[in-house]
Design a protein around this motif. Structure first.
Motif, PDB file in Angstrom:
ATOM      1  N   ALA A  54      -1.222   1.686 -13.480  1.00  0.00           N
ATOM      2  CA  ALA A  54      -1.626   3.042 -13.853  1.00  0.00           C
ATOM      3  C   ALA A  54      -1.430   3.277 -15.345  1.00  0.00           C
ATOM      4  CB  ALA A  54      -0.833   4.068 -13.045  1.00  0.00           C
ATOM      5  N   GLY A  55      -0.366   2.708 -15.892  1.00  0.00           N
ATOM      6  CA  GLY A  55      -0.066   2.894 -17.307  1.00  0.00           C
ATOM      7  C   GLY A  55      -1.104   2.315 -18.247  1.00  0.00           C
ATOM      8  N   ILE A  56      -1.839   1.313 -17.771  1.00  0.00           N
ATOM      9  CA  ILE A  56      -2.887   0.721 -18.608  1.00  0.00           C
ATOM     10  C   ILE A  56      -4.279   1.170 -18.155  1.00  0.00           C
ATOM     11  CG2 ILE A  56      -1.526  -1.242 -19.365  1.00  0.00           C
ATOM     12  CD1 ILE A  56      -3.014  -2.962 -17.288  1.00  0.00           C
ATOM     13  N   GLY A  57      -4.312   2.109 -17.205  1.00  0.00           N
ATOM     14  CA  GLY A  57      -5.583   2.691 -16.792  1.00  0.00           C
ATOM     15  C   GLY A  57      -6.360   1.908 -15.757  1.00  0.00           C
ATOM     16  N   VAL A  58      -5.720   0.981 -15.053  1.00  0.00           N
ATOM     17  CA  VAL A  58      -6.406   0.226 -14.003  1.00  0.00           C
ATOM     18  C   VAL A  58      -6.410   1.071 -12.738  1.00  0.00           C
ATOM     19  CG1 VAL A  58      -6.364  -1.833 -12.545  1.00  0.00           C
ATOM     20  CG2 VAL A  58      -5.786  -2.009 -14.972  1.00  0.00           C
ATOM     21  N   GLY A  59      -7.590   1.423 -12.285  1.00  0.00           N
ATOM     22  CA  GLY A  59      -7.706   2.257 -11.095  1.00  0.00           C
ATOM     23  C   GLY A  59      -8.432   1.577  -9.954  1.00  0.00           C
ATOM     24  N   ALA A  60      -9.016   0.409 -10.215  1.00  0.00           N
ATOM     25  CA  ALA A  60      -9.744  -0.302  -9.168  1.00  0.00           C
ATOM     26  C   ALA A  60      -8.771  -0.713  -8.064  1.00  0.00           C
ATOM     27  CB  ALA A  60     -10.437  -1.538  -9.736  1.00  0.00           C
ATOM     28  N   GLY A  61      -9.082  -0.320  -6.849  1.00  0.00           N
ATOM     29  CA  GLY A  61      -8.239  -0.663  -5.711  1.00  0.00           C
ATOM     30  C   GLY A  61      -7.017   0.221  -5.541  1.00  0.00           C
ATOM     31  N   ALA A  62      -6.866   1.227  -6.389  1.00  0.00           N
ATOM     32  CA  ALA A  62      -5.679   2.080  -6.336  1.00  0.00           C
ATOM     33  C   ALA A  62      -5.480   2.766  -4.983  1.00  0.00           C
ATOM     34  CB  ALA A  62      -5.701   3.098  -7.470  1.00  0.00           C
ATOM     35  N   PRO A  63      -6.547   3.272  -4.321  1.00  0.00           N
ATOM     36  CA  PRO A  63      -6.307   3.882  -3.010  1.00  0.00           C
ATOM     37  C   PRO A  63      -5.711   2.894  -2.007  1.00  0.00           C
ATOM     38  CG  PRO A  63      -8.447   4.561  -3.850  1.00  0.00           C
ATOM     39  CD  PRO A  63      -7.933   3.469  -4.768  1.00  0.00           C
ATOM     40  N   GLY A  64      -6.114   1.648  -2.079  1.00  0.00           N
ATOM     41  CA  GLY A  64      -5.540   0.632  -1.199  1.00  0.00           C
ATOM     42  C   GLY A  64      -4.083   0.367  -1.513  1.00  0.00           C
ATOM     43  N   CYS A  65      -3.749   0.353  -2.790  1.00  0.00           N
ATOM     44  CA  CYS A  65      -2.346   0.182  -3.191  1.00  0.00           C
ATOM     45  C   CYS A  65      -1.502   1.326  -2.659  1.00  0.00           C
ATOM     46  CB  CYS A  65      -2.223   0.108  -4.707  1.00  0.00           C
ATOM     47  SG  CYS A  65      -2.897  -1.387  -5.450  1.00  0.00           S
ATOM     48  N   MET A  66      -2.034   2.534  -2.705  1.00  0.00           N
ATOM     49  CA  MET A  66      -1.289   3.692  -2.205  1.00  0.00           C
ATOM     50  C   MET A  66      -1.075   3.591  -0.702  1.00  0.00           C
ATOM     51  SD  MET A  66      -0.583   5.409  -4.880  1.00  0.00           S
ATOM     52  CE  MET A  66      -0.717   3.950  -5.915  1.00  0.00           C
ATOM     53  N   ALA A  67      -2.071   3.080   0.021  1.00  0.00           N
ATOM     54  CA  ALA A  67      -1.924   2.907   1.469  1.00  0.00           C
ATOM     55  C   ALA A  67      -0.805   1.913   1.773  1.00  0.00           C
ATOM     56  CB  ALA A  67      -3.241   2.425   2.079  1.00  0.00           C
ATOM     57  N   VAL A  68      -0.757   0.828   1.026  1.00  0.00           N
ATOM     58  CA  VAL A  68       0.296  -0.174   1.234  1.00  0.00           C
ATOM     59  C   VAL A  68       1.656   0.417   0.897  1.00  0.00           C
ATOM     60  CG1 VAL A  68       1.202  -2.400   0.443  1.00  0.00           C
ATOM     61  CG2 VAL A  68      -1.235  -2.154   0.940  1.00  0.00           C
ATOM     62  N   LEU A  69       1.760   1.146  -0.222  1.00  0.00           N
ATOM     63  CA  LEU A  69       3.034   1.768  -0.570  1.00  0.00           C
ATOM     64  C   LEU A  69       3.471   2.753   0.508  1.00  0.00           C
ATOM     65  CD1 LEU A  69       2.735   2.424  -4.419  1.00  0.00           C
ATOM     66  CD2 LEU A  69       4.015   0.613  -3.261  1.00  0.00           C
ATOM     67  N   ALA A  70       2.527   3.524   1.047  1.00  0.00           N
ATOM     68  CA  ALA A  70       2.857   4.483   2.104  1.00  0.00           C
ATOM     69  C   ALA A  70       3.403   3.760   3.332  1.00  0.00           C
ATOM     70  CB  ALA A  70       1.616   5.308   2.472  1.00  0.00           C
ATOM     71  N   GLU A  71       2.773   2.663   3.700  1.00  0.00           N
ATOM     72  CA  GLU A  71       3.251   1.901   4.859  1.00  0.00           C
ATOM     73  C   GLU A  71       4.618   1.280   4.587  1.00  0.00           C
ATOM     74  OE1 GLU A  71       1.930  -1.807   7.732  1.00  0.00           O
ATOM     75  OE2 GLU A  71       0.406  -0.801   6.535  1.00  0.00           O
ATOM     76  N   MET A  72       4.819   0.782   3.372  1.00  0.00           N
ATOM     77  CA  MET A  72       6.117   0.227   3.011  1.00  0.00           C
ATOM     78  C   MET A  72       7.194   1.310   3.080  1.00  0.00           C
ATOM     79  SD  MET A  72       4.907  -2.200  -0.170  1.00  0.00           S
ATOM     80  CE  MET A  72       6.552  -2.752  -0.635  1.00  0.00           C
ATOM     81  N   CYS A  73       6.859   2.518   2.646  1.00  0.00           N
ATOM     82  CA  CYS A  73       7.804   3.630   2.721  1.00  0.00           C
ATOM     83  C   CYS A  73       8.130   3.961   4.175  1.00  0.00           C
ATOM     84  CB  CYS A  73       7.240   4.858   2.013  1.00  0.00           C
ATOM     85  SG  CYS A  73       7.273   4.755   0.207  1.00  0.00           S
ATOM     86  N   ALA A  74       7.123   3.913   5.053  1.00  0.00           N
ATOM     87  CA  ALA A  74       7.363   4.175   6.476  1.00  0.00           C
ATOM     88  C   ALA A  74       8.362   3.163   7.028  1.00  0.00           C
ATOM     89  CB  ALA A  74       6.056   4.122   7.264  1.00  0.00           C
ATOM     90  N   THR A  75       8.181   1.910   6.681  1.00  0.00           N
ATOM     91  CA  THR A  75       9.079   0.855   7.148  1.00  0.00           C
ATOM     92  C   THR A  75      10.490   1.045   6.597  1.00  0.00           C
ATOM     93  OG1 THR A  75       7.228  -0.684   7.295  1.00  0.00           O
ATOM     94  CG2 THR A  75       9.428  -1.648   7.194  1.00  0.00           C
TER      95      THR A  75
END
Length: 139
Positions: A54-75
């Protein structure tokens, strides 16, 4: 060689070559792999990788990264944080048109609701969380 070790090698090479997108991505994937192997620091490493991207402005695939982080948080039992990542992933998909991973965001949201139900002491809270899980899964 483990996925974690390969991610560490990729991260080192990316930093040496000053290729910041790969450095952030390899930190994220290394954290994901570490968390999957039970390392409690893995989630924070994955978050750091996403923050680098995010700090370098890369947004490609970001929604997928958020889904993985959300699942990791659930675990990890970090449910409130996980719901935040799921909501952010949905907003990113809407804003960018990157809906390829939207179903993963909904699935992660359902998992967070199931984890909420598992932690609930009150039967009514458990039922409401499972209703919300089913709604997210149906989306």
């Amino acid at each position: 060689m483990t996925d974690v070790r390969l991610a560490d090698i990729a991260h080192s090479i990316a930093q040496e070559q000053h290729y910041l997108p790969l450095a952030g991505l390899s930190k994220w994937t290394g954290g994901w792999a570490s968390a999957a192997l039970g390392d409690p620091q893995g989630l924070d490493q994955a978050i750091a990788g996403v923050n680098e991207l995010a700090g370098i402005g890369v947004g490609a695939g970001a929604p997928g990264c958020m889904a993985v982080l959300a699942e990791m948080c659930a675990t990890a039992g970090r449910l409130e944080e996980g719901f935040g990542y799921a909501q952010l992933g949905e907003m990113m998909a809407d804003d960018s048109g990157q809906h390829f991973y939207t179903v993963e965001v909904y699935r992660s949201t359902a998992l967070l609701h199931i984890a909420t139900a598992d932690q609930a002491q009150d039967p009514a809270t458990r039922v409401a969380a499972m209703v919300n899980a089913e709604s997210a899964a149906r989306r």
